[in-house]
Design a protein around this motif. Structure first.
Motif, PDB file in Angstrom:
ATOM      1  N   VAL A 128       0.714  -1.008  -0.012  1.00 33.07           N
ATOM      2  CA  VAL A 128      -0.141   0.078   0.333  1.00 33.07           C
ATOM      3  C   VAL A 128       0.704   0.788  -0.452  1.00 33.07           C
ATOM      4  CG1 VAL A 128      -1.839   1.338   1.661  1.00 33.07           C
ATOM      5  CG2 VAL A 128      -2.122  -0.945   1.250  1.00 33.07           C
ATOM      6  N   ILE A 129       1.922   1.354   0.876  1.00 37.98           N
ATOM      7  CA  ILE A 129       2.842   2.255   0.536  1.00 37.98           C
ATOM      8  C   ILE A 129       3.241   2.669  -0.670  1.00 37.98           C
ATOM      9  CG2 ILE A 129       4.896   3.997   2.097  1.00 37.98           C
ATOM     10  CD1 ILE A 129       4.222   2.107   4.539  1.00 37.98           C
ATOM     11  N   ALA A 130       3.896   1.957  -1.076  1.00 43.21           N
ATOM     12  CA  ALA A 130       4.480   2.291  -2.626  1.00 43.21           C
ATOM     13  C   ALA A 130       3.740   2.372  -3.329  1.00 43.21           C
ATOM     14  CB  ALA A 130       5.148   0.032  -2.692  1.00 43.21           C
ATOM     15  N   ILE A 131       2.996   1.910  -3.743  1.00 38.41           N
ATOM     16  CA  ILE A 131       1.473   1.735  -4.307  1.00 38.41           C
ATOM     17  C   ILE A 131       1.229   3.936  -3.867  1.00 38.41           C
ATOM     18  CG2 ILE A 131      -1.068   2.239  -5.154  1.00 38.41           C
ATOM     19  CD1 ILE A 131       0.044  -1.080  -4.187  1.00 38.41           C
ATOM     20  N   TYR A 151       6.848   7.231   7.794  1.00 43.28           N
ATOM     21  CA  TYR A 151       5.732   6.423   8.203  1.00 43.28           C
ATOM     22  C   TYR A 151       6.089   4.454   7.817  1.00 43.28           C
ATOM     23  CZ  TYR A 151       2.492   9.180  10.236  1.00 43.28           C
ATOM     24  OH  TYR A 151       1.464   9.496  10.852  1.00 43.28           O
ATOM     25  N   TRP A 152       7.071   4.670   6.724  1.00 45.33           N
ATOM     26  CA  TRP A 152       7.230   3.336   6.428  1.00 45.33           C
ATOM     27  C   TRP A 152       8.848   2.602   7.469  1.00 45.33           C
ATOM     28  CZ3 TRP A 152      12.192   1.584   4.708  1.00 45.33           C
ATOM     29  CH2 TRP A 152      12.524  -0.022   4.582  1.00 45.33           C
ATOM     30  N   ASN A 153       9.220   3.578   7.685  1.00 45.18           N
ATOM     31  CA  ASN A 153      10.661   2.871   9.214  1.00 45.18           C
ATOM     32  C   ASN A 153      10.563   3.145   9.835  1.00 45.18           C
ATOM     33  OD1 ASN A 153      13.214   3.339   7.861  1.00 45.18           O
ATOM     34  ND2 ASN A 153      14.029   5.580   7.675  1.00 45.18           N
ATOM     35  N   ASN A 154       9.440   3.924  10.330  1.00 44.12           N
ATOM     36  CA  ASN A 154       9.085   3.604  11.673  1.00 44.12           C
ATOM     37  C   ASN A 154       8.763   2.245  11.866  1.00 44.12           C
ATOM     38  OD1 ASN A 154      10.193   5.886  12.687  1.00 44.12           O
ATOM     39  ND2 ASN A 154       7.703   7.115  12.766  1.00 44.12           N
ATOM     40  N   HIS A 155       6.966   2.188  10.677  1.00 43.00           N
ATOM     41  CA  HIS A 155       6.435   1.006  11.443  1.00 43.00           C
ATOM     42  C   HIS A 155       7.117   0.048  11.457  1.00 43.00           C
ATOM     43  CE1 HIS A 155       3.513  -2.325   8.913  1.00 43.00           C
ATOM     44  NE2 HIS A 155       2.408  -1.268   9.359  1.00 43.00           N
ATOM     45  N   HIS A 156       8.311  -0.171  10.272  1.00 46.74           N
ATOM     46  CA  HIS A 156       9.099  -1.018   9.945  1.00 46.74           C
ATOM     47  C   HIS A 156      10.205  -1.140  11.116  1.00 46.74           C
ATOM     48  CE1 HIS A 156      12.617  -3.237   7.694  1.00 46.74           C
ATOM     49  NE2 HIS A 156      13.298  -2.769   8.954  1.00 46.74           N
ATOM     50  N   HIS A 157      10.868  -0.353  12.216  1.00 48.91           N
ATOM     51  CA  HIS A 157      11.044  -0.956  13.069  1.00 48.91           C
ATOM     52  C   HIS A 157      10.134  -0.809  14.077  1.00 48.91           C
ATOM     53  CE1 HIS A 157      13.929   2.406  12.406  1.00 48.91           C
ATOM     54  NE2 HIS A 157      15.006   1.166  12.187  1.00 48.91           N
ATOM     55  N   MET A 158       9.108  -0.685  14.559  1.00 53.57           N
ATOM     56  CA  MET A 158       8.140  -0.790  15.453  1.00 53.57           C
ATOM     57  C   MET A 158       7.863  -2.301  15.184  1.00 53.57           C
ATOM     58  SD  MET A 158       4.490   1.204  16.700  1.00 53.57           S
ATOM     59  CE  MET A 158       4.026   0.793  14.751  1.00 53.57           C
ATOM     60  N   LEU A 159       7.426  -2.894  14.055  1.00 55.58           N
ATOM     61  CA  LEU A 159       7.132  -4.297  14.119  1.00 55.58           C
ATOM     62  C   LEU A 159       8.277  -4.614  14.082  1.00 55.58           C
ATOM     63  CD1 LEU A 159       4.123  -3.635  11.218  1.00 55.58           C
ATOM     64  CD2 LEU A 159       4.406  -5.334  13.173  1.00 55.58           C
ATOM     65  N   HIS A 160       9.566  -4.490  14.110  1.00 56.42           N
ATOM     66  CA  HIS A 160      10.742  -5.467  14.016  1.00 56.42           C
ATOM     67  C   HIS A 160      10.668  -5.821  15.492  1.00 56.42           C
ATOM     68  CE1 HIS A 160      14.794  -7.186  12.415  1.00 56.42           C
ATOM     69  NE2 HIS A 160      15.098  -6.707  13.582  1.00 56.42           N
ATOM     70  N   ALA A 161      10.582  -4.808  16.326  1.00 55.89           N
ATOM     71  CA  ALA A 161      10.596  -4.782  17.579  1.00 55.89           C
ATOM     72  C   ALA A 161       9.144  -5.389  17.900  1.00 55.89           C
ATOM     73  CB  ALA A 161      10.718  -3.757  18.352  1.00 55.89           C
TER      74      ALA A 161
END
Lengths: 194, 194, 194, 194
Positions: free
Chosen positions: D13-16, D56-66
């Motif tokens: 979704v974010i890429a689109i 948003y993509w960066n933070n989403h990435h870090h948050m879900l990673h943890a």
């Protein structure tokens, strides 16, 4: 895991860029072959940009394959690259609709130059994250091709104002130079990459 | 890992192609059922192309599932296939908006023929990368279906100039031939693929 | 591996469908709030369809999570579901641009009914692939919700010709029924799905 | 596995969204540099929104990673975030085409405020799913940045009616605040995230 998501996001953006460029090929209302005539330059610029986007995807793939560590700087260097790649459909459309005029040819080169610089930054950010003795650092070596293409894009931009076809010839040369797969990385990591 | 990314990128491009074709179905401004009338041929060509894209996705899935090794040639053979697939929305739109006229029917066949050839090249590049005794090599066998469909597309292109409906009938026949799942590969790798 | 690719492809198509619907919200040229007025029904139908697509994504996610085996029939049943989902942007646009008229309301219900039937077929194809004693078979149970929503969509289509707002009310009811997450599957596979 | 699919769908979704925003940059028919003039404000708002989507993509990435556990509530909190993000291309286009007028500036802030609130809800839903002593709970801490940006977006919306440029200045400030990578999570999970 982190690398997988960086790759997946980049793949998504690159896949969409390719298909957005196809949308510039508007379906003609007429059914004669000559109705396709005006689409020929748009089609040829699409082919050129498809090849460049394919080269970026290929090199991105090989480079990240040889990387083991990702950090916050790499994420932003990657987004920076995707930003310039995202402008390719715009300059491709401008070039294709105007049959290789000076300004669109230069604009095409400028976006491609910025993308090449962004790729260079990403490569160096990635190598820094791996450490000097890493597999990626050895594989990248002096990154001669990356430096040569930055120079070629700059030359192409200048030539666009003399004769835009010369600029396009240089751009095609850059594509040919990269179409040879990046043996450096494949050679250093044959068991995993090939 | 490498294979996963090749699959993910192909999935992205194919998913976008399907949805780009839907955009040809312009929302009518009228609320009568007859306002949908002009959309019927566009809808039917969408269904046909959706089936073909689905067939490619399915076969691509099975074929890569049976592959263990990916190299640089495979990446480019795959991009070459994606290039021809990316032109499907264009020829689908041209065919659908013109109620099966000769030239659009032939153009549809030409793009599909090139995609079939590209798939054939990809298959052989993949088999070469696995080695002659590989699981994929045994599963592909003589690739009779792949050869037959190249011939059928060529016949369809010729028929388009005689009677475009005959060409479309041949195209539907190709679709039906492929809708039967590729038992060869499923049979040779039942535990993993099925 | 096979399941991962089925999920990835479905995710790609569904993600694009959501964002294609946003494109119906054309940017107004005026800067007054009243310029947004005509967009309100388009926005509300977007919200409704976003919720339905979200429901499908959620249920698809849970269902495939509980599945262990994929075969060729499942791939085609999944493509069949994606086909009907791909028509949601079209009927959403037709409904939103025409302020809930009878025919667009019925068309919306028809596409949603077909999607519900396609989901039902996919569910049963998946259960058949797992075997009668599988985790998924126990989790699906009688699939009461799936059957109820098929009936509700059919009722909604009929009501659309009496009063389209009644149809929309039924559609909203279906959405509310599904917004409760599918406890059946989560309960039977708590350690892995939750 | 469940987390992987949540990430993949969000990435799609974010890429689109990013690439849809590029479509607002319509290719000019003229080949003069001045033909690009009207595109400058659209380009600048694109850059601003690209940065926000990247954040948003960066933070989403870090948050879900943890995060280690995902449940049904997280899936819907994530879809809720994606809903507000999906409206960014619309408000970006409205802002860019109207050269920073009051209403579009406020609308931009409203969508961004809702996205910030949706992210806050997602973060708390995720922490609740991990438990109070989890790695994510420690990493998130008081989520000071998240709270500050909600306040800043609200201030920006108010300023938009006084002077839209002040609002945009606040929005740029929010972007700068977030461009510093979220050290909290990276610090607590260095071995896996960095």
């Amino acid at each position: 895991m982190t690398k997988a998501r960086l790759e997946a996001f980049s793949d998504g953006v690159i896949a969409i860029l390719i298909t957005i460029m196809v949308l510039e090929l508007h379906v003609p209302h007429d059914v004669t072959w000559s109705a396709l005539g005006p689409l020929v330059p748009i089609f040829l610029t699409y082919v050129l940009s498809f090849v460049f986007v394919g080269i970026y995807w290929n090199n991105h793939h090989h480079m990240l394959h040889a990387a083991d560590r990702i950090n916050g700087k790499v994420l932003w260097a990657n987004l920076h690259l995707l930003f310039w790649l995202s402008l390719i459909p715009f300059v491709t459309g401008w070039l294709g609709q105007n049959h290789v005029a000076p300004n669109p040819s230069a604009a095409y080169g400028i976006v491609m130059l910025m993308a090449a610089i962004a790729y260079y930054i990403l490569a160096h950010t990635l190598v820094a994250a791996q450490g000097p003795d890493s597999r990626l650092a050895r594989a990248m070596g002096g990154d001669r091709k990356g430096k040569v293409s930055v120079v070629l894009w700059a030359i192409g931009i200048g030539l666009a104002f003399l004769n835009p076809w010369l600029a396009v010839a240089v751009y095609v040369g850059v594509a040919l130079m990269w179409l040879v797969p990046d043996r450096r990385i494949e050679t250093h990591a044959p068991a995993r990459s090939a």
